[in-house]
Design a protein around this motif. Structure first.
Motif, PDB file in Angstrom:
ATOM      1  N   GLU A  46       0.823  -1.211   0.000  1.00  0.00           N
ATOM      2  CA  GLU A  46       0.000   0.000   0.000  1.00  0.00           C
ATOM      3  C   GLU A  46       0.854   1.257   0.000  1.00  0.00           C
ATOM      4  O   GLU A  46       0.618   2.180  -0.782  1.00  0.00           O
ATOM      5  CB  GLU A  46      -0.927  -0.003   1.223  1.00  0.00           C
ATOM      6  CG  GLU A  46      -1.968  -1.096   1.193  1.00  0.00           C
ATOM      7  CD  GLU A  46      -2.743  -1.213   2.500  1.00  0.00           C
ATOM      8  OE1 GLU A  46      -2.641  -0.305   3.360  1.00  0.00           O
ATOM      9  OE2 GLU A  46      -3.457  -2.221   2.655  1.00  0.00           O
ATOM     10  N   VAL A  47       1.848   1.295   0.863  1.00  0.00           N
ATOM     11  CA  VAL A  47       2.663   2.503   1.026  1.00  0.00           C
ATOM     12  C   VAL A  47       3.517   2.776  -0.208  1.00  0.00           C
ATOM     13  O   VAL A  47       3.587   3.903  -0.687  1.00  0.00           O
ATOM     14  CB  VAL A  47       3.531   2.410   2.297  1.00  0.00           C
ATOM     15  CG1 VAL A  47       4.482   3.583   2.410  1.00  0.00           C
ATOM     16  CG2 VAL A  47       2.646   2.348   3.532  1.00  0.00           C
ATOM     17  N   TRP A 104      13.472  11.484  -1.641  1.00  0.00           N
ATOM     18  CA  TRP A 104      12.374  10.508  -1.664  1.00  0.00           C
ATOM     19  C   TRP A 104      12.718   9.267  -0.854  1.00  0.00           C
ATOM     20  O   TRP A 104      11.890   8.745  -0.112  1.00  0.00           O
ATOM     21  CB  TRP A 104      12.054  10.082  -3.093  1.00  0.00           C
ATOM     22  CG  TRP A 104      11.484  11.135  -3.985  1.00  0.00           C
ATOM     23  CD1 TRP A 104      10.914  12.326  -3.610  1.00  0.00           C
ATOM     24  CD2 TRP A 104      11.436  11.097  -5.406  1.00  0.00           C
ATOM     25  NE1 TRP A 104      10.514  13.014  -4.725  1.00  0.00           N
ATOM     26  CE2 TRP A 104      10.817  12.282  -5.832  1.00  0.00           C
ATOM     27  CE3 TRP A 104      11.852  10.175  -6.352  1.00  0.00           C
ATOM     28  CZ2 TRP A 104      10.609  12.570  -7.176  1.00  0.00           C
ATOM     29  CZ3 TRP A 104      11.650  10.455  -7.691  1.00  0.00           C
ATOM     30  CH2 TRP A 104      11.023  11.642  -8.104  1.00  0.00           C
ATOM     31  N   THR A 105      13.943   8.779  -1.029  1.00  0.00           N
ATOM     32  CA  THR A 105      14.363   7.555  -0.348  1.00  0.00           C
ATOM     33  C   THR A 105      14.358   7.742   1.167  1.00  0.00           C
ATOM     34  O   THR A 105      13.843   6.895   1.901  1.00  0.00           O
ATOM     35  CB  THR A 105      15.764   7.116  -0.835  1.00  0.00           C
ATOM     36  OG1 THR A 105      15.729   6.992  -2.256  1.00  0.00           O
ATOM     37  CG2 THR A 105      16.185   5.803  -0.212  1.00  0.00           C
ATOM     38  N   ARG A 109      11.572   6.645   6.220  1.00  0.00           N
ATOM     39  CA  ARG A 109      11.016   7.116   7.492  1.00  0.00           C
ATOM     40  C   ARG A 109       9.556   6.716   7.634  1.00  0.00           C
ATOM     41  O   ARG A 109       9.122   6.251   8.688  1.00  0.00           O
ATOM     42  CB  ARG A 109      11.162   8.633   7.608  1.00  0.00           C
ATOM     43  CG  ARG A 109      10.682   9.198   8.942  1.00  0.00           C
ATOM     44  CD  ARG A 109      10.728  10.725   8.981  1.00  0.00           C
ATOM     45  NE  ARG A 109      10.132  11.353   7.813  1.00  0.00           N
ATOM     46  CZ  ARG A 109       8.819  11.482   7.597  1.00  0.00           C
ATOM     47  NH1 ARG A 109       7.956  10.986   8.450  1.00  0.00           N
ATOM     48  NH2 ARG A 109       8.367  12.075   6.516  1.00  0.00           N
ATOM     49  N   ILE A 110       8.778   6.859   6.557  1.00  0.00           N
ATOM     50  CA  ILE A 110       7.359   6.483   6.585  1.00  0.00           C
ATOM     51  C   ILE A 110       7.211   4.996   6.883  1.00  0.00           C
ATOM     52  O   ILE A 110       6.406   4.591   7.732  1.00  0.00           O
ATOM     53  CB  ILE A 110       6.666   6.842   5.248  1.00  0.00           C
ATOM     54  CG1 ILE A 110       6.568   8.356   5.098  1.00  0.00           C
ATOM     55  CG2 ILE A 110       5.298   6.197   5.141  1.00  0.00           C
ATOM     56  CD1 ILE A 110       6.189   8.819   3.685  1.00  0.00           C
ATOM     57  N   VAL A 111       7.979   4.174   6.197  1.00  0.00           N
ATOM     58  CA  VAL A 111       7.901   2.718   6.406  1.00  0.00           C
ATOM     59  C   VAL A 111       8.295   2.373   7.839  1.00  0.00           C
ATOM     60  O   VAL A 111       7.616   1.599   8.519  1.00  0.00           O
ATOM     61  CB  VAL A 111       8.776   1.956   5.389  1.00  0.00           C
ATOM     62  CG1 VAL A 111       8.882   0.482   5.751  1.00  0.00           C
ATOM     63  CG2 VAL A 111       8.225   2.131   3.982  1.00  0.00           C
ATOM     64  N   GLU A 112       9.372   2.964   8.319  1.00  0.00           N
ATOM     65  CA  GLU A 112       9.833   2.682   9.673  1.00  0.00           C
ATOM     66  C   GLU A 112       8.767   3.057  10.707  1.00  0.00           C
ATOM     67  O   GLU A 112       8.503   2.296  11.642  1.00  0.00           O
ATOM     68  CB  GLU A 112      11.121   3.443   9.947  1.00  0.00           C
ATOM     69  CG  GLU A 112      11.719   3.152  11.302  1.00  0.00           C
ATOM     70  CD  GLU A 112      13.005   3.908  11.537  1.00  0.00           C
ATOM     71  OE1 GLU A 112      13.621   3.653  12.574  1.00  0.00           O
ATOM     72  OE2 GLU A 112      13.379   4.762  10.715  1.00  0.00           O
TER      73      GLU A 112
END
Length: 142
Positions: A50-51, A69-70, A75-78
């Motif tokens: 999803e992310v 972006w990376t 950070r979002i995934v973590e």
């Protein structure tokens, strides 16, 4: 010469504090996670799908933006993995972003881990311009 109060009461209190018994911290001597607390790779993979799709689906490769972006995506995934609340697990998030030119990419990761408690999952994303390989490792801290 040895200085200090080594009476049984004082020594026991010092040892308890040193081992975290009074502070609520310290080793629980738990050698593995409870079944309901295990890192669930299938749940994390679904979140990754999803992310990564949401974050990268409309992006066009731009060498000046890929680094930002990376870092932001990692950070979002973590944060999302941490929100699952897998206690006593260390999370490692590894993200590779590159320009999609129909090339092959080999990525290898190695570490020492327990096949009983540690696991990982990965998701690959591609559009006409970008490829993204995201891996999340869940490593149990004994």
């Amino acid at each position: 010469r040895v200085h200090g109060d080594f009476s049984p009461d004082h020594t026991t209190a010092a040892m308890d504090t040193m081992h975290g018994e009074h502070s609520g911290e310290g080793n629980t001597y738990q050698l593995g996670p409870l079944e309901k607390q295990k890192f669930k790779a299938d749940v994390v993979r679904k979140m990754l799908e999803e992310v990564v799709n949401t974050y990268f689906e409309s992006k066009v490769y731009d060498a000046t933006q890929v680094s930002r972006w990376t870092v932001e995506f990692t950070r979002i995934v973590e944060e999302k993995v941490r929100a699952f609340g897998f206690p006593r697990y260390k999370h490692v998030v590894h993200v590779i972003v590159g320009q999609n030119q129909q090339q092959g990419v080999d990525a290898v990761s190695r570490c020492l881990w327990s096949t009983e408690t540690d696991t990982w999952t990965s998701k690959t994303f591609r559009n006409d311009s970008i490829f993204v390989v995201t891996s999340v490792f869940g490593l149990y801290l004994e």
